[in-house]
Scaffold this motif. Structure first.
Motif, PDB file in Angstrom:
ATOM      1  N   MET A   1       4.500  11.748  32.469  1.00 55.33           N
ATOM      2  CA  MET A   1       4.548  11.851  33.929  1.00 55.33           C
ATOM      3  C   MET A   1       3.529  10.911  34.566  1.00 55.33           C
ATOM      4  N   ALA A   2       2.325  10.821  33.964  1.00 54.95           N
ATOM      5  CA  ALA A   2       1.303   9.923  34.510  1.00 54.95           C
ATOM      6  C   ALA A   2       1.773   8.472  34.415  1.00 54.95           C
ATOM      7  N   ASP A   3       2.383   8.110  33.271  1.00 53.17           N
ATOM      8  CA  ASP A   3       2.902   6.749  33.091  1.00 53.17           C
ATOM      9  C   ASP A   3       4.006   6.460  34.092  1.00 53.17           C
ATOM     10  N   LEU A   4       4.835   7.486  34.350  1.00 51.69           N
ATOM     11  CA  LEU A   4       5.958   7.312  35.281  1.00 51.69           C
ATOM     12  C   LEU A   4       5.442   6.985  36.680  1.00 51.69           C
ATOM     13  N   VAL A   5       4.399   7.712  37.092  1.00 50.01           N
ATOM     14  CA  VAL A   5       3.824   7.457  38.425  1.00 50.01           C
ATOM     15  C   VAL A   5       3.265   6.047  38.490  1.00 50.01           C
ATOM     16  N   SER A   6       2.583   5.634  37.410  1.00 54.57           N
ATOM     17  CA  SER A   6       1.986   4.292  37.388  1.00 54.57           C
ATOM     18  C   SER A   6       3.074   3.213  37.443  1.00 54.57           C
ATOM     19  N   ALA A   7       4.173   3.414  36.704  1.00 60.36           N
ATOM     20  CA  ALA A   7       5.268   2.433  36.707  1.00 60.36           C
ATOM     21  C   ALA A   7       5.925   2.362  38.084  1.00 60.36           C
ATOM     22  N   GLN A   8       6.077   3.532  38.694  1.00 54.72           N
ATOM     23  CA  GLN A   8       6.715   3.610  40.013  1.00 54.72           C
ATOM     24  C   GLN A   8       5.877   2.883  41.060  1.00 54.72           C
ATOM     25  N   ARG A   9       4.567   3.068  40.969  1.00 59.46           N
ATOM     26  CA  ARG A   9       3.653   2.445  41.933  1.00 59.46           C
ATOM     27  C   ARG A   9       3.691   0.921  41.769  1.00 59.46           C
ATOM     28  N   ALA A  10       3.713   0.456  40.516  1.00 60.88           N
ATOM     29  CA  ALA A  10       3.767  -0.990  40.269  1.00 60.88           C
ATOM     30  C   ALA A  10       5.104  -1.555  40.754  1.00 60.88           C
ATOM     31  N   TYR A  11       6.177  -0.768  40.593  1.00 65.08           N
ATOM     32  CA  TYR A  11       7.506  -1.202  41.053  1.00 65.08           C
ATOM     33  C   TYR A  11       7.482  -1.403  42.568  1.00 65.08           C
ATOM     34  N   GLU A  12       6.885  -0.436  43.265  1.00 67.18           N
ATOM     35  CA  GLU A  12       6.809  -0.527  44.730  1.00 67.18           C
ATOM     36  C   GLU A  12       5.982  -1.736  45.160  1.00 67.18           C
ATOM     37  N   ALA A  13       4.922  -2.037  44.409  1.00 67.43           N
ATOM     38  CA  ALA A  13       4.084  -3.192  44.752  1.00 67.43           C
ATOM     39  C   ALA A  13       4.889  -4.480  44.659  1.00 67.43           C
ATOM     40  N   ASN A  14       5.756  -4.570  43.642  1.00 68.26           N
ATOM     41  CA  ASN A  14       6.591  -5.768  43.502  1.00 68.26           C
ATOM     42  C   ASN A  14       7.611  -5.868  44.628  1.00 68.26           C
ATOM     43  N   ILE A  15       8.119  -4.698  45.059  1.00 69.80           N
ATOM     44  CA  ILE A  15       9.042  -4.689  46.199  1.00 69.80           C
ATOM     45  C   ILE A  15       8.329  -5.228  47.436  1.00 69.80           C
ATOM     46  N   ALA A  16       7.045  -4.854  47.598  1.00 68.06           N
ATOM     47  CA  ALA A  16       6.284  -5.319  48.766  1.00 68.06           C
ATOM     48  C   ALA A  16       6.170  -6.838  48.752  1.00 68.06           C
ATOM     49  N   VAL A  17       6.038  -7.430  47.552  1.00 68.40           N
ATOM     50  CA  VAL A  17       5.983  -8.896  47.451  1.00 68.40           C
ATOM     51  C   VAL A  17       7.297  -9.494  47.953  1.00 68.40           C
ATOM     52  N   LEU A  18       8.414  -8.890  47.556  1.00 72.39           N
ATOM     53  CA  LEU A  18       9.727  -9.393  47.980  1.00 72.39           C
ATOM     54  C   LEU A  18       9.865  -9.305  49.499  1.00 72.39           C
ATOM     55  N   VAL A  19       9.428  -8.155  50.060  1.00 71.77           N
ATOM     56  CA  VAL A  19       9.554  -7.960  51.509  1.00 71.77           C
ATOM     57  C   VAL A  19       8.725  -8.992  52.260  1.00 71.77           C
TER      58      VAL A  19
ATOM     59  N   LEU B   1      -2.045  -9.789  49.860  1.00 67.60           N
ATOM     60  CA  LEU B   1      -0.648 -10.132  50.160  1.00 67.60           C
ATOM     61  C   LEU B   1      -0.378 -10.000  51.648  1.00 67.60           C
ATOM     62  N   SER B   2      -0.854  -8.887  52.207  1.00 69.46           N
ATOM     63  CA  SER B   2      -0.635  -8.636  53.627  1.00 69.46           C
ATOM     64  C   SER B   2      -1.344  -9.692  54.479  1.00 69.46           C
ATOM     65  N   GLU B   3      -2.574 -10.035  54.094  1.00 64.04           N
ATOM     66  CA  GLU B   3      -3.338 -11.031  54.841  1.00 64.04           C
ATOM     67  C   GLU B   3      -2.647 -12.395  54.774  1.00 64.04           C
ATOM     68  N   ASN B   4      -2.173 -12.737  53.575  1.00 67.94           N
ATOM     69  CA  ASN B   4      -1.545 -14.044  53.377  1.00 67.94           C
ATOM     70  C   ASN B   4      -0.257 -14.156  54.192  1.00 67.94           C
ATOM     71  N   THR B   5       0.540 -13.072  54.188  1.00 67.43           N
ATOM     72  CA  THR B   5       1.781 -13.091  54.972  1.00 67.43           C
ATOM     73  C   THR B   5       1.457 -13.228  56.452  1.00 67.43           C
ATOM     74  N   GLY B   6       0.400 -12.516  56.884  1.00 66.03           N
ATOM     75  CA  GLY B   6      -0.030 -12.621  58.278  1.00 66.03           C
ATOM     76  C   GLY B   6      -0.434 -14.036  58.632  1.00 66.03           C
ATOM     77  N   ASN B   7      -1.215 -14.677  57.745  1.00 64.23           N
ATOM     78  CA  ASN B   7      -1.631 -16.058  57.988  1.00 64.23           C
ATOM     79  C   ASN B   7      -0.425 -16.970  58.124  1.00 64.23           C
ATOM     80  N   TYR B   8       0.527 -16.812  57.208  1.00 65.18           N
ATOM     81  CA  TYR B   8       1.727 -17.665  57.223  1.00 65.18           C
ATOM     82  C   TYR B   8       2.469 -17.495  58.547  1.00 65.18           C
TER      83      TYR B   8
END
Lengths: 139, 130
Positions: free
Chosen positions: A106-124, B101-108
């Motif tokens: 369960m702890a690993d699952l939470v960690s994987a989920q959090r990392a997944y969301e972080a990658n989604i934030a990069v895409l957004v 990431l947030s700061e960089n996107t803001g700068n862009y």
């Protein structure tokens, strides 16, 4: 040198790696109570080993992102549970269960989920940047 | 709209290019948030800029021959941050990366908005000529 590789591909590689981790965790949890039978087939906890490289001078940008290097079996000892009534019990009355600890999974699952969301934030954020670049044309 | 022979459009363009590179570096750090033995990289653009402005950056080489190597090309510098929070020797601080990431996107976005403004001004000027 970095323009050639898009942040999108890096984020997608991260999503793929985290998805693999989550699939393995699901498989571990599903098999947590699969006992070792006389036919063998003992299930062992599986985990993904990730590999990736930092951005350095001299590393080609195609090596960026993260990869699942291999899926390995956890070598830790199996759980021995005293169940004399179980048909799979050995002479001393113990049944061998997989070395899966639900709390760890369960702890690993939470960690994987959090990392997944972080990658989604990069895409957004990448999408927001592209939208801004398109605004320049409209000016 | 030019300062010291450089147009602000050029400056904004290169700033946006740096932001795109920085985005890729941050994306790589976030993708490797669970990779054992991984240290995050950082695109140190502002530090290099400050050093150059204060005149204590790279030593300028004098070219006496046309065949000498060109040292005016800017080479991006990367530095490693030393901090440890996990027991697999992974040094990625996910919160810090998300903030970057947030700061960089803001700068862009800011650079993009300024560029839009520049082009709008030019367009208005052209409209005034008619």
């Amino acid at each position: 040198m970095l323009e050639a590789v898009s942040a999108r591909e890096i984020a997608v590689s991260g999503l793929r790696a985290q998805r693999t981790r989550m699939n393995l965790i699901a498989n571990n949890i599903a098999n947590a109570t699969t006992p070792t039978t006389a036919k063998g087939g003992a299930f062992r906890r599986q985990l993904a080993i990730l590999r990736g490289e930092g951005v350095e001078m001299g590393i080609s940008p195609t090596n960026l992102g993260v990869k699942v290097e291999r899926v390995m079996n956890d070598p830790s000892p199996m759980r021995q549970i005293y169940e004399p009534g179980n048909p799979y019990a050995n002479a001393e009355g113990y049944v061998e269960y997989p070395n899966v600890d639900l709390a760890v999974e369960m702890a690993d699952l939470v960690s994987a989920q959090r990392a997944y969301e972080a990658n989604i934030a990069v895409l957004v954020s990448g999408r927001r940047m592209s939208a801004k670049a398109l605004e320049i044309i409209q000016a | 709209m030019a300062f010291a022979g450089i147009s602000s459009v050029q400056v904004l363009q290169s700033a946006m290019r740096v932001a795109v590179q920085n985005h890729a570096v941050i994306a790589n750090n976030i993708a490797n948030a669970d990779t054992p033995n991984f240290s995050p990289s950082k695109l140190d653009f502002q530090g290099t800029l400050r050093e150059t402005l204060e005149g204590r950056g790279r030593v300028a080489l004098r070219k006496t021959q046309a065949r000498h190597l060109d040292m005016t090309r800017e080479i991006p510098r990367f530095e490693h941050i030393a901090l440890s929070s996990k027991n697999d020797y992974n040094k990625v601080d996910l919160e810090q990366e998300m903030a970057n990431l947030s700061e960089n996107t803001g700068n862009y976005t800011i650079y993009g908005s300024l560029l839009v403004k520049q082009f709008k001004q030019a367009k208005d000027m052209l409209a005034g000529l008619r």
